[in-house]
Structures are given as structure tokens and as C-alpha cells.
Write an enzyme that holds these catalytic residues in place. Structure first.
Site, PDB file in Angstrom:
ATOM      1  N   HIS A 439      48.289  28.105  19.249  1.00 46.20           N
ATOM      2  CA  HIS A 439      46.948  28.592  19.556  1.00 46.20           C
ATOM      3  C   HIS A 439      46.253  27.898  20.728  1.00 46.20           C
ATOM      4  O   HIS A 439      45.302  28.422  21.299  1.00 46.20           O
ATOM      5  CB  HIS A 439      46.065  28.483  18.309  1.00 46.20           C
ATOM      6  CG  HIS A 439      44.982  29.510  18.234  1.00 46.20           C
ATOM      7  ND1 HIS A 439      44.316  29.962  19.350  1.00 46.20           N
ATOM      8  CD2 HIS A 439      44.462  30.191  17.195  1.00 46.20           C
ATOM      9  CE1 HIS A 439      43.422  30.865  18.988  1.00 46.20           C
ATOM     10  NE2 HIS A 439      43.497  31.018  17.689  1.00 46.20           N
ATOM     11  N   TYR A 555      32.604  34.009  10.125  1.00 48.40           N
ATOM     12  CA  TYR A 555      33.042  33.782  11.511  1.00 48.40           C
ATOM     13  C   TYR A 555      33.713  35.040  11.998  1.00 48.40           C
ATOM     14  O   TYR A 555      34.659  35.519  11.378  1.00 48.40           O
ATOM     15  CB  TYR A 555      34.036  32.627  11.491  1.00 48.40           C
ATOM     16  CG  TYR A 555      34.564  32.157  12.831  1.00 48.40           C
ATOM     17  CD1 TYR A 555      34.249  30.882  13.296  1.00 48.40           C
ATOM     18  CD2 TYR A 555      35.421  32.931  13.604  1.00 48.40           C
ATOM     19  CE1 TYR A 555      34.748  30.411  14.493  1.00 48.40           C
ATOM     20  CE2 TYR A 555      35.924  32.470  14.809  1.00 48.40           C
ATOM     21  CZ  TYR A 555      35.583  31.209  15.244  1.00 48.40           C
ATOM     22  OH  TYR A 555      36.086  30.743  16.432  1.00 48.40           O
ATOM     23  N   THR A 568      36.624  31.769  23.412  1.00 48.81           N
ATOM     24  CA  THR A 568      36.025  32.549  22.331  1.00 48.81           C
ATOM     25  C   THR A 568      34.603  32.071  22.060  1.00 48.81           C
ATOM     26  O   THR A 568      34.192  31.011  22.503  1.00 48.81           O
ATOM     27  CB  THR A 568      36.818  32.381  21.029  1.00 48.81           C
ATOM     28  OG1 THR A 568      36.931  30.991  20.764  1.00 48.81           O
ATOM     29  CG2 THR A 568      38.176  33.002  21.134  1.00 48.81           C
TER      30      THR A 568
END
Ligand SMILES: *[C@@H]1O[C@H](CO)[C@@H](O)[C@H](O)[C@H]1NC(C)=O
Ligand SMILES: *[C@@H]1O[C@H](CO)[C@@H](O)[C@H](O)[C@H]1NC(C)=O
Ligand SMILES: *[C@@H]1O[C@H](CO)[C@@H](O)[C@H](O)[C@H]1NC(C)=O
Ligand SMILES: *[C@@H]1O[C@H](CO)[C@@H](O)[C@H](O)[C@H]1NC(C)=O
Ligand SMILES: *[C@@H]1O[C@H](CO)[C@@H](O)[C@H](O)[C@H]1NC(C)=O
Length: 739
Positions: A439, A555, A568
Site C-alpha cells: 500500500h 471512513y 487520499t
């Protein structure tokens, strides 16, 4: 001959790079426009009029040497041309900093937007390379501290009781009027020199410095087509998949990929995340990991039945044909040699805690055969696992098998994927495929873009022969794939076992549930003039409310790639309005009232989403203030509390970006399943969804078995969860379409 070929191809690479940096460097103008400017100036000089208004003569007078008049004119035209480019780029940047258009309704554009649209079209429509827009993208602005704090308080209002809220407000106000201002000054200073005031810290503190396992906690997965498998021959699927990925890499390197844009507009999104897609690994360190990237990598690393191989994918500068890669993969599958001692489960080091892995790597993998072999894995273009299992929606228990497929992609056996690689592709025995992505280097939309291209190229461009093999010519004398050699001492083997134990416990605890929802989709929702994303978010909250009897901090990932190097931002999608709607619905309010509240909630959600996208979010700003406070060594009770609040519902929509690659009319079965991730909080849910076509939404729900608030009977949880989510959607639907 071989060497000259290699040189030729290197030369080619070099010259395309030079060419690309020229084209990019002068965007939005083109290199040939220089000629126009030069000819124009020369022509006017010839006509005895001086377009520089005396500047040329002035330059000439101040030069120490006598330089020919024509040369000075050329220099002048070049300077003029360069300043025109800078001016154009500055204008484009100014135009791209305008975001008000996003908040306006269709057909009710403001006058500014009406002028703005054609200007942006004009300046951004010339055929760009992948990175052409980078220098014209605006910088992410730092919001005012009062704005962030008041948005924060608004977002937690529905989750707190009155005294709790009072306490939180006091903390927040205290922060805002004292420490906050000081931290903000430092942050503004950083924003002046940093390309993006969030992204470097985000990458470092959220991803690279985290010391727990990255498997399940951070890595995520992407799935194959739902209903079809283009071939059942494992080696062939690997052949086409690897080829498609390498074709994508070539497009990235040559910058032939079109820059992504906000859907339905010409507004470009930042492309920086493509840079570390291939030839990349995350290497462990004791305090922090680092991302390493290589400019050269002409092979992939392959894992099969406990053994590691290096597979060269170029031959004399030529990319192997899909059929050649298939044959090479078949050679690996046919290789019966057993793993070396300690080789089979070595990958578990990347799945367990980071510090032991860093220590082992330093001590036992920094010289000799182990270093050479590890280098090959880390420097590979990407990692490929040839899995011995069959996966997919199949057999007597298609639903259960879909869940096992998700788990397999998320963690496998904990040692048969290389979790540190930017991504690992998995090809199953029955030809099903999937990927597991690390990630830290990029977010899901970038990986999804790559994966969409791969699936479509595999199935529709490259295709298969009738008996399921790859196409293409085969050169008979390809060298065997190279088996990697290891010398794994007992200490490492012991660490492999304990890393595996940690990872296995984590993996065993994850409950995944994947289900396609086919009752209705984007088409019906849009007909009711509601944003599909808002609809799904509200239904997720309804589902959570029914499951846990309350609301939770929610979220939703959105992106800030309108800004340079943006990543993000969090949409706190549980809002005052969504809670009001759900409470009304559950307490049996009139339909009319519910309808009104739903409309408010969905508008509110869209507004929150747009604010997050345009740099007016809450969480990244507070995160950065927290990092500043850590640097300054000061404690902020407010920030500490905010950053430790758990996200019990963590959600993300996987956007479909290249619908044009798929042909749902003629190939309706080639539907992508999207991907998913593990739960963020121990007692929460991770929900990922993808809106496919007009009539389908695929959900990936994850949670932990160990969570005390869920029933601990495995078979019950899964069906219950599925029922819960489907129920929520259906309730909304029934209520929504009641008339
Ligand atoms: C200027 O241009 C002329 C030809 O137009 C050329 O002969 C000369 O070498 C150039 N360079 C300088 C420094 O004048
Ligand atoms: C926008 O332009 C129209 C005419 O072009 C004018 O009538 C209108 O008042 C303008 N609106 C605003 C808000 O300036
Ligand atoms: C990765 O390696 C390939 C093959 O050597 C090379 O052509 C490419 O430029 C590298 N990619 C990146 C993004 O550096
Ligand atoms: C949130 O909702 C409560 C009750 O429904 C209301 O009193 C309050 O004013 C709302 N807050 C905001 C910021 O809308
Ligand atoms: C789990 O639930 C199923 C179905 O309700 C039931 O048949 C089974 O006995 C339960 N198992 C345990 C260990 O409670």
C-alpha cells in the site's frame, strides 16, 4: 549480435526518454511551436519592424562580443517562446486551482464556471503524455485551523452524548486558540517548500514506519472476472497476464498512458503514483522501511511449490511472446526439484513483524548467495505466485468459495506471496488470477487501473487459442528459468517459523465475505437523482446501525489527486444528516419525512466528498498537525484523542476507470469483481465496493472472528453479515421505490 541489439534497445529507450522530457517540459505548448515563434520574429525583422521594441539591439549592445544579428534574434525568440510556455503553464495552474465547479449542480453553472470550462479545454486538450500535467497541477492548500476544527466537531456531533461533546468542544477550542496556531505556522512553512504538505509524511508515518505485519493490515487485493476464467490452463493464464502487465509497464515508461482525469471532465489527476508501480519493493528497516525502485528490471520473480525462480522476460531486447512466457512458466510447473532447506516458507518473513525481518535481512541476506537471490526477488519487475490451489466462484459452495478466494488473495498461506513487492500476481491452478498489492507506493485506484488494463488485454487483445493456450511464436532455444539458490541458516529458519506464527494468527482471524449484489445498481439509483456512492454509504450505515444498534465513525476513502502528489483524504461519511435519516427510518417516521431526510443526507454526503477532494477535509490536516507536534516534542490532548479514535466502519469505493476496455453488451459475463482489504479496527468492518455497469454492485466485507461483538460461529457470521448488507440495500430500495 545480442549485444548490439541490447545497445540498440537501450539507445532507443534513452532517446525516447529525452524526447519525452522535451515534450513534457514544454507542455502545454509543443516543441514545433518554437519554429513558429522564431519564423514569426525573423519575418517581422525582415519587414524592418522590430517586434522586440528595441530589446534585440539592447541585448546586442550589452554583449561583450560582436554577435550576428540573426543569432541574437534567435536567442530572443527562444526566450520569448519559453516565457510564453511559462505563462501558459501558470494560467493552466491557476485554472486548475479553481474547484467551485464541482459544487455546482448540472445546468446551474455560475458565470465563472461558464468562462472557465472553455479556457481549461483550450489549455489542456493538446495530446498530453502521462506526466505532462504534473507541473501545472496546483499545490494542496493548508486549510485554516478554525475550519478544520469546526468541521471535526460537526463530524463527531452525532456520535457523542451531550457531555462528551461538551468535553470534546472544550478540548478543541483550547487547541485552536493555543497550540494549534503554533503548529499551523510550522505546517504552513512546510507547505511552502514541499510539493505536497501531506504525502511524504503520510507515506512515512502511516505506511513505512508501521512496525506490525503489512499482510492483512495494509496490503489489499484485486480479483479476477467473476463468472468467467478466460483459460483453465494455469501456465497460459500466467503467460497472458505477465505479458499484459509488461505492456502496461511499457506504456508507463514511454508515457503513452493517458493521464487520468476526473470522470466526465478534462480535469487531469496527478500521475505521480505510476512512477513506482514496477521494479519496486519495500525493504524492511529497524525503525522505518524504505521503498526501493530500480530503473532496470528485465525479469520477474516466480514462486511455485516452495521454490523461487527468475524468469527473464526479454530476449535480445525483445519482449517474449505470451506463448514463450507460457512455455517458460510450464517449465517451472514441470520442475520437480524440491525446495532447498528453509526456502519454502521464506516469504513468511515479509508477512510477520517488520523488525525481526529487518534484522534477519541485514545479518543473513547482505552477502553471498542469499543476497544475490533476495536481490533478484526485490529487483524483479513484479512477483508472480503459481498457486497450487483452485479458486473462484465454483463447486458446490460457490459463495463460500468466493470468500475463500478473497482470503487466499489477502494472505494466502502467509508465505507464498512476497508482501513487500509493489504487487504480487497470483495465478491459480484452474487459471483464476488475482493480485495482492503493497500500500505505501500508491492507492487502490492506481492499482485498479493497472488491473483493469491487464484483465481486458488478457481476455480481449491477447486472447487464447481454441485449446486455451497463449498465442505467439516460440524461439526454441530460450534458456531455462533460473532456480534461485539459498543457504538458509537455522537462525533464519527459526525466525521464519515465528513470523509465520504471527502471520498465521492474523490470517486465521480474518473473516472475508464477498458478494455480488444484482438486484439493482447505478442505473436505478441515478434515475432517482441520487449519487450512487451516497446511496451505498447511507445503506452501509443503516446496515451497521442494525448490526450494532448505533452509529460509528465512518471512513470513506476519497482522493486528492487534483493536487500534485495528492493521495487520499477521509470522508467522514457518518453525518448529522445520515444519522437523522436512519433514526427516522428505524423509528417509523412517515415516508415523506424519510424521503426528505434521505435527500438531505445524500446531498450532505456529496458535499463532504467534494470538500475532501478539493483539500477541505479534516483528517490529513489534523494528522500533519500531529506530526508537527511530535517533531516539536509537545503533547496535544486534542490531537492525541482524535488520532486514536477507531474507524469501526472503513469503506472504499473502487472506481471503474476504463469501462471502454470492456464490452458488457457482447461479453456481459466479463465482469470484474473489484477488490478488498482487511478490517481497520479489531472490532470493525472493512467494506470495499465496486459499482459495475448499470445493474450491479460487488461488495467485499471483512471483519475479525475474534471480535467479541460478532457471533463467534463462523458459519453464522458469514451468512448473517451477507444478509445484513443485502437487507440494508433492499430496505432502502423498497422504501425508495415504494411509489
Ligand atoms: C551567428 O550566425 C552566423 C550565420 O548566420 C554564423 O556564421 C556565426 O558563427 C554565428 N555565431 C556567432 C557567435 O555569431
Ligand atoms: C451571469 O451572466 C448573465 C448574462 O450573461 C447575467 O444576466 C447574470 O446576472 C450573471 N450572473 C451573475 C451572478 O453575475
Ligand atoms: C523498470 O525496468 C524496465 C526494464 O529494464 C525499464 O525499462 C523501466 O524503465 C523501469 N521502470 C521504471 C518505472 O523505472
Ligand atoms: C445536528 O443535529 C442535531 C439534532 O438533529 C441538531 O440539533 C444540530 O444543530 C445539528 N448540527 C448541525 C451542525 O447540523
Ligand atoms: C453454528 O451454527 C450452525 C447453524 O446455525 C449450527 O448448526 C452449528 O451447530 C453451530 N456451531 C457451533 C459450534 O455452535
Amino acid at each position: 549480435l545480442h549485444i548490439s541489439f541490447v545497445k540498440l534497445s537501450r539507445g532507443y529507450k534513452y532517446s525516447t526518454r529525452q524526447q519525452n522530457s522535451l515534450i513534457k517540459g514544454v507542455y502545454p505548448a509543443s516543441p514545433s511551436s518554437w519554429l513558429f515563434v522564431a519564423i514569426g520574429i525573423l519575418a517581422t525583422m525582415y519587414m524592418q519592424s522590430d517586434p522586440s521594441m528595441g530589446l534585440i539591439t539592447k541585448i546586442q549592445q550589452h554583449l561583450p562580443l560582436r554577435v550576428h544579428n540573426g543569432n541574437v534574434t534567435l536567442v530572443f525568440s527562444t526566450l520569448l517562446w519559453l516565457s510564453l510556455i511559462l505563462a501558459l503553464r501558470f494560467c493552466l495552474k491557476l485554472l486548475l486551482s479553481y474547484h467551485q465547479w464541482m459544487f455546482e449542480k448540472h445546468g446551474r453553472m455560475s458565470n465563472t464556471t461558464k468562462v472557465w470550462v472553455p479556457l481549461v479545454r483550450l489549455l489542456s486538450s493538446r495530446k498530453p503524455l502521462l506526466y505532462s500535467y504534473q507541473s501545472s497541477l496546483p499545490h494542496l492548500p493548508v486549510p485554516a485551523i478554525q475550519d478544520t476544527v469546526s468541521r471535526y466537531l460537526e463530524s463527531v456531533r452525532p456520535l457523542l452524548t451531550d457531555p462528551e461533546f461538551k468535553r470534546m468542544s472544550d478540548l478543541a477550542n483550547e487547541f485552536e486558540s493555543n497550540l494549534g496556531n503554533r503548529l499551523q505556522r510550522y505546517l504552513k512553512l512546510k507547505a511552502l517548500w514541499a510539493t505536497n504538505y501531506v504525502s511524504d509524511w503520510w507515506e512515512e508515518y502511516v505506511y513505512l514506519r508501521s512496525r506490525g505485519p503489512i499482510m492483512v493490515n495494509s496490503n489489499y487485493y484485486g480479483m479476477d472476472f467473476l463468472y468467467v476464467t478466460p483459460t483453465s490452463v494455469q501456465a497460459a493464464r500466467a503467460g497472458n497476464t505477465i505479458t499484459a502487465l509488461l505492456l502496461y509497464r511499457r506504456k508507463v515508461n514511454r508515457e503513452e498512458l493517458k493521464p487520468s482525469r476526473v470522470p466526465g471532465t478534462v480535469i487531469p489527476l496527478c500521475a505521480a503514483q505510476c512512477e513506482r508501480m514496477f521494479n519496486t519493493t519495500r525493504t524492511p528497516g529497524v525503525e522505518t522501511d524504505v521503498l526501493q525502485h530500480w530503473l532496470d528490471s528485465e525479469f520477474v520473480a516466480v514462486y511455485h511449490r516452495g521454490r523461487y525462480f527468475r524468469l527473464w522476460v526479454y530476449r535480445a531486447g525483445r519482449l517474449l511472446s505470451p506463448r514463450e512466457i507460457e512455455d517458460q512458466i510450464q517449465r517451472i510447473l514441470d520442475d520437480a526439484s524440491p525446495p532447498l532447506p528453509g526456502e519454502e516458507k521464506l516469504g513468511a518473513l515479509t508477512a510477520g513483524d517488520r523488525i525481526p525481518w529487518a534484522q534477519m535481512r541485514k545479518q543473513y541476506f547482505s552477502s553471498g548467495v542469499n543476497k544475490r537471490s533476495l536481490d533478484i526477488i526485490e529487483r524483479a519487475a513484479f512477483f508472480v505466485t503459481l498457486d497450487d490451489e483452485e479458486q473462484g466462484m465454483r463447486g458446490d459452495d460457490p459463495e463460500g468459495n468466493l470468500d475463500r478466494y478473497a482470503k487466499s488473495l489477502l494472505h494466502g498461506k502467509c508465505y507464498d506471496r512476497w508482501f513487500d513487492k509493489s504487487f504480487s500476481v497470483v495465478i491459480y491452478k484452474n487459471g483464476k488470477s488475482g493480485l495482492n498489492a503493497e500500500h505505501s507506493w500508491a492507492d487502490a485506484p492506481t492499482v485498479a487501473h493497472l488491473w483493469e488494463y491487464t484483465l481486458a488485454t488478457d481476455a480481449f487483445q491477447l486472447g487464447y487459442t481454441e485449446d486455451g493456450h497463449c498465442k505467439g511464436d516460440v524461439e526454441p532455444s530460450l534458456p531455462q528459468p533460473q532456480r534461485l539458490v539459498w543457504n538458509i541458516p537455522a537462525e533464519v529458519q527459526a525466525q521464519v517459523s515465528s513470523s509465520l506464527a504471527v502471520a498465521q494468527a492474523l490470517a486465521d482471524d480474518v473473516d472475508c465475505h464477498v458478494f455480488p449484489f444484482r438486484e439493482f445498481g447505478k442505473g436505478r439509483i441515478k434515475k432517482c437523482r441520487v449519487s450512487p456512492d451516497a446511496f451505498i454509504q447511507i445503506s452501509l450505515q443503516l446496515a451497521y446501525y442494525r448490526d450494532r444498534g448505533g452509529f460509528c465513525l465512518t471512513y470513506e476513502a476519497s482522493m486528492t489527486r487534483l493536487f500534485r502528489e495528492g493521495r487520499t483524504e477521509t470522508v467522514r461519511s457518518c453525518s448529522n444528516e445520515s444519522c437523522a435519516f436512519i433514526t427516522a427510518l428505524e423509528s417509523g417516521e412517515t415516508e415523506e419525512e424519510c424521503r426528505r431526510l434521505f435527500q438531505l443526507a445524500s446531498e450532505r454526503h456529496q458535499n463532504l466528498y467534494r470538500m475532501a477532494m478539493t483539500g477541505a477535509g479534516i483528517d490529513r490536516h489534523l494528522f500533519c498537525l500531529y506530526v508537527v507536534s511530535k517533531y516539536l516534542g509537545v503533547e496535544s490532548p486534542f490531537l492525541k484523542e482524535v488520532l486514536s479514535e477507531p474507524w469501526r466502519l472503513s469503506t472504499s469505493q473502487t472506481p471503474v476507470q476504463q469501462m471502454n476496455l470492456f464490452d458488457l453488451k457482447n461479453h456481459p459475463d466479463f465482469i470484474s469483481l473489484g477488490g478488498g482489504f482487511g478490517p481497520v479496527a479489531d472490532d470493525g468492518y472493512g467494506v470495499s465496493y465496486i459499482i459495475v455497469g448499470e445493474d450491479m454492485v460487488n461488495f467485499h466485507v471483512s471483519s475479525k472472528y475474534s471480535c467479541s461483538q460478532t457471533v463467534s460461529n463462523v458459519s453464522v457470521i458469514q451468512t448473517q453479515k451477507a444478509r445484513m448488507f443485502i437487507l440494508a440495500l433492499s430496505i432502502l430500495k423498497c422504501w425508495f421505490y415504494a411509489d
